[in-house]
Design a protein around this motif. Structure first.
Motif, PDB file in Angstrom:
ATOM      1  N   LEU A 130       0.847  -1.303  -0.038  1.00  0.00           N
ATOM      2  CA  LEU A 130      -0.067   0.052   0.062  1.00  0.00           C
ATOM      3  C   LEU A 130       0.765   1.169   0.149  1.00  0.00           C
ATOM      4  N   VAL A 131       2.127   1.072  -0.022  1.00  0.00           N
ATOM      5  CA  VAL A 131       2.895   2.288  -0.181  1.00  0.00           C
ATOM      6  C   VAL A 131       3.297   2.748  -1.594  1.00  0.00           C
ATOM      7  N   ASP A 132       3.131   3.978  -1.940  1.00  0.00           N
ATOM      8  CA  ASP A 132       3.383   4.305  -3.211  1.00  0.00           C
ATOM      9  C   ASP A 132       4.805   5.038  -3.374  1.00  0.00           C
ATOM     10  N   GLU A 133       5.188   5.669  -2.215  1.00  0.00           N
ATOM     11  CA  GLU A 133       6.290   6.393  -2.243  1.00  0.00           C
ATOM     12  C   GLU A 133       6.893   6.216  -0.812  1.00  0.00           C
ATOM     13  N   LEU A 134       8.534   6.442  -0.951  1.00  0.00           N
ATOM     14  CA  LEU A 134       9.114   6.567   0.501  1.00  0.00           C
ATOM     15  C   LEU A 134       9.927   7.721   0.275  1.00  0.00           C
ATOM     16  N   ARG A 135       9.852   8.657   1.328  1.00  0.00           N
ATOM     17  CA  ARG A 135      10.880   9.728   1.280  1.00  0.00           C
ATOM     18  C   ARG A 135      11.639   9.772   2.775  1.00  0.00           C
ATOM     19  N   LEU A 136      12.817   9.389   2.250  1.00  0.00           N
ATOM     20  CA  LEU A 136      13.792   9.162   3.524  1.00  0.00           C
ATOM     21  C   LEU A 136      14.785  10.302   3.627  1.00  0.00           C
ATOM     22  N   MET A 137      14.619  10.853   4.929  1.00  0.00           N
ATOM     23  CA  MET A 137      15.931  11.840   5.408  1.00  0.00           C
ATOM     24  C   MET A 137      16.937  11.202   5.825  1.00  0.00           C
ATOM     25  N   ILE A 138      17.998  10.907   5.570  1.00  0.00           N
ATOM     26  CA  ILE A 138      19.043  10.120   6.235  1.00  0.00           C
ATOM     27  C   ILE A 138      20.084  11.106   6.969  1.00  0.00           C
ATOM     28  N   TYR A 139      20.089  10.736   8.211  1.00  0.00           N
ATOM     29  CA  TYR A 139      21.031  11.477   9.268  1.00  0.00           C
ATOM     30  C   TYR A 139      22.307  10.945   9.239  1.00  0.00           C
ATOM     31  N   PRO A 140      23.406  11.477   9.252  1.00  0.00           N
ATOM     32  CA  PRO A 140      24.708  11.030   9.277  1.00  0.00           C
ATOM     33  C   PRO A 140      25.072  10.594  10.627  1.00  0.00           C
ATOM     34  N   VAL A 141      24.541   9.266  11.172  1.00  0.00           N
ATOM     35  CA  VAL A 141      24.633   8.912  12.482  1.00  0.00           C
ATOM     36  C   VAL A 141      24.374   7.496  12.512  1.00  0.00           C
ATOM     37  N   VAL A 142      25.066   6.787  12.999  1.00  0.00           N
ATOM     38  CA  VAL A 142      24.782   5.180  13.530  1.00  0.00           C
ATOM     39  C   VAL A 142      24.375   5.027  14.904  1.00  0.00           C
ATOM     40  N   LEU A 143      23.285   4.620  15.104  1.00  0.00           N
ATOM     41  CA  LEU A 143      22.657   4.653  16.439  1.00  0.00           C
ATOM     42  C   LEU A 143      22.537   3.186  17.256  1.00  0.00           C
ATOM     43  N   GLY A 144      22.573   2.034  16.288  1.00  0.00           N
ATOM     44  CA  GLY A 144      22.920   0.851  16.738  1.00  0.00           C
ATOM     45  C   GLY A 144      21.545   0.081  17.302  1.00  0.00           C
ATOM     46  N   ALA A 145      20.854   0.722  17.946  1.00  0.00           N
ATOM     47  CA  ALA A 145      19.603   0.216  18.616  1.00  0.00           C
ATOM     48  C   ALA A 145      18.356   1.044  18.510  1.00  0.00           C
ATOM     49  N   GLY A 146      17.214   0.451  18.298  1.00  0.00           N
ATOM     50  CA  GLY A 146      15.946   1.136  18.406  1.00  0.00           C
ATOM     51  C   GLY A 146      15.126   0.342  17.155  1.00  0.00           C
ATOM     52  N   GLY A 147      13.866   1.113  16.958  1.00  0.00           N
ATOM     53  CA  GLY A 147      13.113   0.398  16.006  1.00  0.00           C
ATOM     54  C   GLY A 147      13.502   0.761  14.624  1.00  0.00           C
ATOM     55  N   ARG A 148      13.237  -0.407  13.817  1.00  0.00           N
ATOM     56  CA  ARG A 148      13.817  -0.213  12.449  1.00  0.00           C
ATOM     57  C   ARG A 148      12.803   0.153  11.479  1.00  0.00           C
ATOM     58  N   LEU A 149      13.029   0.932  10.289  1.00  0.00           N
ATOM     59  CA  LEU A 149      12.010   1.136   9.392  1.00  0.00           C
ATOM     60  C   LEU A 149      11.554   0.251   8.752  1.00  0.00           C
ATOM     61  N   PHE A 150      12.429  -0.861   8.521  1.00  0.00           N
ATOM     62  CA  PHE A 150      11.979  -1.773   7.532  1.00  0.00           C
ATOM     63  C   PHE A 150      12.205  -3.178   8.169  1.00  0.00           C
ATOM     64  N   GLY A 151      11.014  -3.860   8.217  1.00  0.00           N
ATOM     65  CA  GLY A 151      10.698  -5.079   9.116  1.00  0.00           C
ATOM     66  C   GLY A 151      10.632  -6.515   8.283  1.00  0.00           C
ATOM     67  N   ALA A 152      10.496  -7.354   8.613  1.00  0.00           N
ATOM     68  CA  ALA A 152      10.650  -8.360   7.996  1.00  0.00           C
ATOM     69  C   ALA A 152       9.149  -8.516   7.085  1.00  0.00           C
ATOM     70  N   THR A 153       9.328  -8.956   5.878  1.00  0.00           N
ATOM     71  CA  THR A 153       8.185  -9.092   4.789  1.00  0.00           C
ATOM     72  C   THR A 153       8.275 -10.478   4.285  1.00  0.00           C
ATOM     73  N   SER A 154       7.041 -10.819   3.854  1.00  0.00           N
ATOM     74  CA  SER A 154       7.176 -12.054   2.934  1.00  0.00           C
ATOM     75  C   SER A 154       7.424 -12.243   1.856  1.00  0.00           C
ATOM     76  N   ASP A 155       7.791 -11.218   1.209  1.00  0.00           N
ATOM     77  CA  ASP A 155       8.282 -10.867  -0.198  1.00  0.00           C
ATOM     78  C   ASP A 155       8.978  -9.940  -0.067  1.00  0.00           C
ATOM     79  N   LYS A 156       9.799  -9.649  -1.366  1.00  0.00           N
ATOM     80  CA  LYS A 156      10.679  -8.562  -1.741  1.00  0.00           C
ATOM     81  C   LYS A 156       9.716  -7.364  -2.181  1.00  0.00           C
TER      82      LYS A 156
END
Length: 182
Positions: A130-156
């Motif tokens: 149901l997603v038509d578009e992704l707009r990702l503002m990428i911040y130059p930091v590695v945090l290591g832990a927290g909620g991930r934007l992309f989780g497991a999916t049943s297919d690519k």
């Protein structure tokens, strides 16, 4: 027909949820604030999960300025099985199942239906194409832990890059659209 747009601030390692990212992002200013305002001005409605709704509703109704005015005035649709009466102006809880309700919104609205935060909702929307578009503002930091934007999916989930842009001092704005199935 409306378009579901996921608009997220993410770390280099794909984290988009949690206080550590929010603390790092801080007050968005300069060119990044302009990008955010332009997006809001071009948005038909917001689509939010309950926790993200509560986060925004606790902060924006008391603020002023062009961005706050736009957020406060636009329609907001909340996906929640526990929230009954949202207090933020022009906010309503979607009454049925998320997939049916989001599909209905896409049919009824003509413009961008933007999702901020709402990681569980994002996972559901991605899983069900149901997603038509992704707009990702990428911040130059590695945090290591927290909620991930992309989780497991049943297919690519095939996406195609349609725009890259450097924003301010070291931020990258990447825009992807859903790849059409051949």
């Amino acid at each position: 027909m409306g378009k579901i747009v996921i608009s997220e601030n993410v770390s280099l390692d794909g984290l988009a949820d949690g206080q550590r990212l929010f603390d790092w992002v801080g007050q968005i200013k300069g060119e990044a604030a302009t990008v955010l305002l332009d997006e809001a001005l071009g948005t038909e409605a917001l689509l939010l999960g309950r926790r993200s709704y509560e986060f925004f509703a606790a902060r924006w109704p008391s603020r002023s300025g062009e961005y706050a005015d736009r957020l406060n005035s636009m329609p907001k649709y909340i996906v929640s099985s526990t929230l009954e009466r949202p207090a933020w102006r022009n906010a309503s809880v979607l009454p049925g199942g998320v997939l049916a309700e989001v599909s209905k919104l896409r049919r009824e609205l003509a413009g961008d239906i933007v999702v901020y935060g709402s990681i569980q909702l994002v996972h559901t929307l991605l899983e069900h194409d149901l997603v038509d578009e992704l707009r990702l503002m990428i911040y130059p930091v590695v945090l290591g832990a927290g909620g991930r934007l992309f989780g497991a999916t049943s297919d690519k989930k095939a996406m195609r890059l349609v725009e890259t842009r450097t924003v301010g001092d070291g931020l990258a704005l990447l825009t992807y659209q859903r790849a059409q199935h051949a």
